[in-house]
Design a protein around this motif. Structure first.
Motif, PDB file in Angstrom:
ATOM      1  N   PRO A  17     -10.036  77.068  40.813  1.00 42.27           N
ATOM      2  CA  PRO A  17     -10.223  78.506  41.053  1.00 42.27           C
ATOM      3  C   PRO A  17     -10.683  78.830  42.464  1.00 42.27           C
ATOM      4  CG  PRO A  17     -11.137  77.880  38.928  1.00 42.27           C
ATOM      5  CD  PRO A  17     -10.760  76.601  39.625  1.00 42.27           C
ATOM      6  N   LEU A  22     -11.052  82.466  43.796  1.00 46.71           N
ATOM      7  CA  LEU A  22     -11.766  82.997  42.633  1.00 46.71           C
ATOM      8  C   LEU A  22     -13.160  82.376  42.535  1.00 46.71           C
ATOM      9  CD1 LEU A  22      -8.936  82.891  39.940  1.00 46.71           C
ATOM     10  CD2 LEU A  22      -9.766  84.887  41.201  1.00 46.71           C
ATOM     11  N   ASN A  24     -16.311  80.540  41.006  1.00 45.62           N
ATOM     12  CA  ASN A  24     -16.365  79.459  40.010  1.00 45.62           C
ATOM     13  C   ASN A  24     -17.812  79.161  39.628  1.00 45.62           C
ATOM     14  OD1 ASN A  24     -15.352  77.544  38.293  1.00 45.62           O
ATOM     15  ND2 ASN A  24     -15.092  75.968  39.863  1.00 45.62           N
ATOM     16  N   ARG A  28     -17.190  77.499  32.520  1.00 47.13           N
ATOM     17  CA  ARG A  28     -15.788  77.678  32.183  1.00 47.13           C
ATOM     18  C   ARG A  28     -15.411  76.705  31.076  1.00 47.13           C
ATOM     19  NH1 ARG A  28     -13.307  80.375  36.588  1.00 47.13           N
ATOM     20  NH2 ARG A  28     -11.275  79.732  35.820  1.00 47.13           N
ATOM     21  N   LEU A  33      -7.480  77.268  35.982  1.00 50.93           N
ATOM     22  CA  LEU A  33      -7.443  78.719  35.866  1.00 50.93           C
ATOM     23  C   LEU A  33      -7.372  79.165  34.412  1.00 50.93           C
ATOM     24  CD1 LEU A  33      -4.807  79.680  38.611  1.00 50.93           C
ATOM     25  CD2 LEU A  33      -7.294  79.783  38.801  1.00 50.93           C
ATOM     26  N   GLU A  37      -6.576  84.839  34.706  1.00 57.77           N
ATOM     27  CA  GLU A  37      -6.665  84.680  36.153  1.00 57.77           C
ATOM     28  C   GLU A  37      -5.285  84.389  36.746  1.00 57.77           C
ATOM     29  OE1 GLU A  37     -11.232  82.925  36.446  1.00 57.77           O
ATOM     30  OE2 GLU A  37      -9.542  81.563  36.126  1.00 57.77           O
ATOM     31  N   LEU A  41      -3.182  86.787  39.369  1.00 57.61           N
ATOM     32  CA  LEU A  41      -2.677  86.272  40.646  1.00 57.61           C
ATOM     33  C   LEU A  41      -1.164  86.423  40.755  1.00 57.61           C
ATOM     34  CD1 LEU A  41      -4.791  82.998  40.892  1.00 57.61           C
ATOM     35  CD2 LEU A  41      -4.964  84.973  42.421  1.00 57.61           C
TER      36      LEU A  41
END
Length: 317
Positions: A17, A22, A24, A28, A33, A37, A41
């Motif tokens: 990411p 993005l 991070n 997660r 990703l 996300e 993108l």
């Protein structure tokens, strides 16, 4: 899950990411990703990403494949593999027209020099901002106006001026290049259609009868801009490996004021349009396969609103 879905899932899992800008920081559950996300993108919906990965969606468009490849930071080879999985692999007897991402980046970074990409039939596929500023924005042009051969022999771009000697050399070189293309792609119907279309032009028929074979590598021309006047340019043609695409870079002719005029147009265009991103409409273009040259038609259609927010169009100088 099919091969396309498995590949997309693997590429999504491996994408850092942080590498795509993005944050991070939060915990997660996935390594790479999230679907949402990737969707953001690529400019498509999360539901569509899920259907693609699960093998439940129809074949994605080339625009969507290009957007996914850009979002996932795929290499040129991986992007070509994605296109093949989606059914867009060019048949060995058809002229390639899909542009690798690296070539898009090359022409975007040549922001002080007009540059464009053509296929082996001299159909314009992509261009940078300065090319549009010098020769006129080709976005809304019809299919015929995207082919340099048709423009040269039938209509002429009013922003291009050539001496008799320059015109004779340019036309002879283009026709010899077309002869070479016809030998490499003897079964491509677009090649036969273009030759049939051009058979009605006396200058073309004379040159075609000479049966000269060569690669078009350079030309001289003068762009005539309504604001800055004549811009003498040298056109240099580079053929890409494997794809048979032609990168045309137009450099200012030595001992002229062309560099100053290109700089002036570049500054004016940047001020008017602002920074250009590959995510902006018009920054990606794809040639829609034509059904033949004898009929004048536009190859541009509406973007698929359910899949992508970007669309590629094509034109010629």
């Amino acid at each position: 899950m099919n091969d396309l879905g498995a590949a997309l899932r693997a590429w999504r899992d491996r994408t850092d990411p942080a590498a795509v800008g993005l944050p991070n920081a939060s915990p997660r559950r996935v390594v790479g990703l999230r679907r949402g996300e990737l969707a953001a993108l690529a400019g498509i919906s999360p539901e569509y990403v899920a259907r693609l990965e699960q093998g439940r969606a129809a074949t994605p468009s080339a625009q969507v494949c290009t957007s996914l490849a850009r979002a996932l930071r795929l290499s040129d080879d991986e992007e070509a593999h994605l296109m093949r999985l989606a059914g867009f692999a060019a048949a060995p007897d058809r002229i390639p027209h899909l542009i690798p991402g690296s070539l898009h980046r090359v022409i975007e970074h040549l922001d002080d020099t007009p540059a464009a990409v053509y296929d082996a039939l001299w159909r314009l596929l992509d261009w940078n901002r300065l090319f549009a500023a010098v020769f006129g924005d080709p976005t809304g042009a019809t299919g015929d106006d995207r082919n340099a051969l048709i423009v040269q022999f039938e209509s002429r771009n009013p922003r291009v001026r050539q001496t008799d000697t320059e015109r004779a050399y340019f036309e002879q070189s283009l026709v010899a290049d077309l002869r070479a293309t016809s030998a490499r792609y003897p079964n491509d119907p677009d090649v036969a259609a273009l030759i049939s279309r051009m058979a009605g032009n006396d200058r073309f028929c004379h040159l075609w009868a000479l049966r000269a074979v060569a690669h078009h590598e350079s030309a001289h021309k003068t762009a005539v801009h309504p604001d800055v006047g004549a811009i003498p340019l040298d056109a240099n043609v580079l053929t890409t490996q494997n794809t048979d695409l032609r990168l045309v870079v137009l450099t200012p002719r030595p001992d002229t004021n062309a560099r100053e005029k290109l700089n002036q147009l570049g500054r004016r265009h940047r001020l008017r349009s602002g920074p250009r991103s590959l995510d902006q409409p018009g920054s990606q273009r794809r040639l829609t396969r034509s059904t033949g040259y004898p009929r004048r038609e536009s190859a541009r259609g509406p973007a698929d609103r359910t899949e992508a927010t970007t669309d590629r169009t094509t034109t010629a100088d």
